[in-house]
Write an enzyme that holds these catalytic residues in place. Structure first.
Site, PDB file in Angstrom:
ATOM      1  N   CYS A  20      46.016  41.348  38.059  1.00 32.98           N
ATOM      2  CA  CYS A  20      47.527  41.851  38.124  1.00 32.98           C
ATOM      3  C   CYS A  20      47.345  42.973  39.350  1.00 32.98           C
ATOM      4  CB  CYS A  20      47.713  42.716  36.892  1.00 32.98           C
ATOM      5  SG  CYS A  20      48.826  44.235  36.935  1.00 32.98           S
ATOM      6  N   CYS A  79      47.872  46.617  38.706  1.00 31.55           N
ATOM      7  CA  CYS A  79      46.847  47.058  37.741  1.00 31.55           C
ATOM      8  C   CYS A  79      45.418  47.794  38.519  1.00 31.55           C
ATOM      9  CB  CYS A  79      46.392  45.984  36.592  1.00 31.55           C
ATOM     10  SG  CYS A  79      47.708  45.680  35.703  1.00 31.55           S
TER      11      CYS A  79
END
Length: 104
Positions: free
Chosen positions: A29, A32
């Site tokens: 991600c 992230c």
């Protein structure tokens, strides 16, 4: 205090006491990855107020499902094991510090 990593098995132990900022994330991600250094800074500056715990949603789907995590990163503020606040998506350090301070 270092950022803790929680699993489905250890989540309740890691989050049942005091103020905890939980980061639901995954290695693939992009946002992230962007928020990871922000959490490191926050941990360095606010470890006296909040414990930071990361949960990899790929490896711990039971916990992510239990808490209804649909998008990542999702960050929960938990107080003594109860979710008291939640934000989804990348957040700048100031916003996360404000979120934590609101419940400290």
């Amino acid at each position: 205090m270092a950022i803790a990593k929680a699993t489905d098995q250890t989540f309740s132990t890691e989050t049942n006491e005091g103020l905890v900022l939980v980061d639901f994330w995954a290695p693939w991600c992009g946002p992230c990855k962007m928020i990871a250094p922000v959490l490191e800074e926050l941990d360095a500056e606010m470890s006296d107020k909040v414990k930071i715990v990361k949960v990899d949603v790929d490896d711990n789907q039971e916990t992510a499902s239990k808490y209804g995590v649909m998008s990542i990163p999702t960050l929960f503020v938990m107080k003594d094991g109860e979710v008291v606040d939640k934000v989804v998506g990348y957040q700048p350090k100031e916003a996360l510090a404000e979120l934590v301070n609101k419940h400290a």
